[in-house]
Design an enzyme around this catalytic site. Structure first.
Site, PDB file in Angstrom:
ATOM      1  N   HIS A  61      88.900  25.785 116.704  1.00 60.22           N
ATOM      2  CA  HIS A  61      88.462  26.864 117.219  1.00 60.22           C
ATOM      3  C   HIS A  61      88.836  28.128 116.794  1.00 60.22           C
ATOM      4  O   HIS A  61      87.999  29.090 116.331  1.00 60.22           O
ATOM      5  CB  HIS A  61      88.745  26.913 118.784  1.00 60.22           C
ATOM      6  CG  HIS A  61      88.093  28.035 119.600  1.00 60.22           C
ATOM      7  ND1 HIS A  61      87.073  27.907 120.249  1.00 60.22           N
ATOM      8  CD2 HIS A  61      88.847  29.197 119.711  1.00 60.22           C
ATOM      9  CE1 HIS A  61      86.840  29.347 120.724  1.00 60.22           C
ATOM     10  NE2 HIS A  61      88.004  29.832 120.550  1.00 60.22           N
ATOM     11  N   HIS A  98      88.458  33.080 113.820  1.00 62.58           N
ATOM     12  CA  HIS A  98      89.468  34.242 113.493  1.00 62.58           C
ATOM     13  C   HIS A  98      90.201  34.324 112.237  1.00 62.58           C
ATOM     14  O   HIS A  98      91.443  34.437 112.071  1.00 62.58           O
ATOM     15  CB  HIS A  98      90.110  34.223 114.719  1.00 62.58           C
ATOM     16  CG  HIS A  98      89.768  34.579 115.928  1.00 62.58           C
ATOM     17  ND1 HIS A  98      89.210  35.804 116.322  1.00 62.58           N
ATOM     18  CD2 HIS A  98      89.604  33.643 117.082  1.00 62.58           C
ATOM     19  CE1 HIS A  98      88.619  35.897 117.592  1.00 62.58           C
ATOM     20  NE2 HIS A  98      88.939  34.322 118.186  1.00 62.58           N
ATOM     21  N   LYS A 131      78.437  36.760 116.820  1.00 58.14           N
ATOM     22  CA  LYS A 131      79.525  36.963 117.486  1.00 58.14           C
ATOM     23  C   LYS A 131      79.910  38.330 117.765  1.00 58.14           C
ATOM     24  O   LYS A 131      79.773  39.493 116.954  1.00 58.14           O
ATOM     25  CB  LYS A 131      80.532  36.679 116.214  1.00 58.14           C
ATOM     26  CG  LYS A 131      82.268  36.863 116.657  1.00 58.14           C
ATOM     27  CD  LYS A 131      82.739  35.919 117.720  1.00 58.14           C
ATOM     28  CE  LYS A 131      84.406  35.826 117.759  1.00 58.14           C
ATOM     29  NZ  LYS A 131      84.712  35.040 118.820  1.00 58.14           N
TER      30      LYS A 131
END
Length: 412
Positions: free
Chosen positions: A286, A301, A344
């Site tokens: 994730h 990220h 995003k």
């Protein structure tokens, strides 16, 4: 005549006040004022509505600026997921006291007679790896260890290793518009010799081990499981992770390095289900690789992953709404992008950091401030990391998996 004096005075005062609203005199860093002709708040440079004397009056003696808020709505986990069973100690051993819970699982609950029924079986005895109340990590200690980690990250990119083209900056209110305001890629140049360093190479080998769509179970081959082990072994050789372990060991969180590594493997690589299939997600997938759920990008990220996907033509950089104050790497950028058809809204990433640097800071915050904002200091500048726990399923004796971790505003 006397009756008119108060009226005249009031008018003159009003004119004086109106004049003040055209200047930052006595207004530096006030909140947004809709009645003012121009603004003096910290965001006025971003919105291009500062008074003419803002820079002279409000920035001359200003210390390091705090990052503005750059919320990541796709990463937020409902509060109901933080504790799956408030009447049980499952996943709650040594948590802080919460008056809203019907029973408790902290070290002092036996003293007050308000422990959950399964406290002794799940939390009793000497559970290594958990902090006791007397071992609480302070904000000052977090700031100190984060500065140490920042200082010893010798594998980070140098200024000449990365050339960014950040292009269009937008306001936080525009992040959901899905408008491509940047015709060029974000990365103009990256020195790919960085990727031959052991921790980078081990990290990159992990990125193709996942299916990005939630709802499809992850199944690892023996080689892929070994790649997880290689990554952990390589990062543990670095000064960054040695400093982190030393800090946590002295805080009585772990009794040995092997215990620490085993816990890292579980919290980061342990599988759980975000969709309908068992084992379709993990903290590592994730946070670092990224996922797609309900038509939107979640997580994602990491700058290395971003660069590699952009290089392949699978990622289109749209804009950014935050650029950190650092003049060297690592820096922080919060941006908007399209990942092969999925948007995003706000993705905050460290730019130019080594894999071990991110892994260390996210782990530090998850271990010491799980489910909370974790305040750090990097190069004299404040920033914070938000983590969330996943405990619909747990590992070990009720320990929680990492649901997500990402950079947020340092201000409360």
């Amino acid at each position: 005549m006397k009756a008119r004096v108060p009226f005249i005075v009031a008018m003159l005062c009003g004119l004086a006040w109106a004049g003040n609203l055209e200047s930052c005199a006595s207004r530096c860093h006030e909140k947004f004022n809709r009645d003012a002709v121009c603004q003096c708040d910290r965001r006025c440079p971003q919105h291009d509505d500062c008074c003419d004397d803002y820079e002279h009056l409000c920035t001359a003696e200003e210390g390091p600026p705090e990052p503005e808020a750059f919320l990541d709505p796709e990463d937020k986990i409902p509060t109901s997921h933080l504790y799956s069973a408030p009447s049980s100690c499952q996943g709650r051993c040594r948590e802080a006291y919460d008056k809203h819970h019907p029973c408790h699982c902290n070290d002092r609950c036996p003293e007050f007679g308000n422990c959950c029924e399964d406290f002794d079986s799940l939390c009793g005895g000497d559970h290594e790896g958990f902090s006791h109340s007397s071992d609480a990590v302070t904000k000052e200690e977090l700031e100190s260890i984060s500065e140490t980690i920042y200082r010893v990250d010798t594998n980070k990119a140098q200024k000449e290793d990365i050339v960014l083209n950040s292009q269009n900056r937008i306001s936080p209110s525009e992040t959901g518009n899905q408008v491509d305001r940047s015709p060029e890629p974000l990365f103009t140049y990256v020195n790919e010799k960085l990727f031959s360093k052991p921790t980078y190479a081990a990290f990159i080998n992990l990125l193709n081990n996942y299916q990005r769509a939630t709802g499809h179970g992850e199944h690892f081959s023996a080689q892929q499981l070994e790649e997880q082990g290689v990554f952990l072994r390589e990062v543990m050789k670095t000064a960054v992770m040695k400093e982190l372990y030393s800090f946590l060991h002295h805080q009585n969180r772990y009794s040995s390095e092997q215990e620490f590594v085993d816990d890292l493997k579980n919290m980061w690589f342990g599988l759980y289900s975000r969709g309908n299939d068992e084992g379709d997600s993990s903290g590592f997938e994730h946070v670092f690789s990224g996922e797609v759920k309900k038509g939107k990008v979640t997580g994602f990220h990491n700058w290395i992953r971003f660069y590699l996907q952009e290089k392949e033509g699978l990622l289109d950089y749209y804009s950014h709404n935050y650029d950190g104050p650092w003049d060297s790497y690592p820096d922080v950028l919060a941006m908007q992008f399209n990942w092969d058809g999925y948007y995003k809204e706000v993705g905050s990433v460290f730019i130019g950091s080594s894999p071990e640097f991110e892994f260390a800071l996210y782990s530090l915050c998850f271990i010491t401030r799980p489910g909370k904002k974790c305040h750090l200091s990097l190069g004299g500048y404040p920033l914070a990391i938000q983590t969330y726990t996943w405990d619909k399923t747990t590992y070990g004796n009720g320990k929680k998996y990492i649901a997500t971790a990402y950079v947020v505003s340092s201000s409360q």
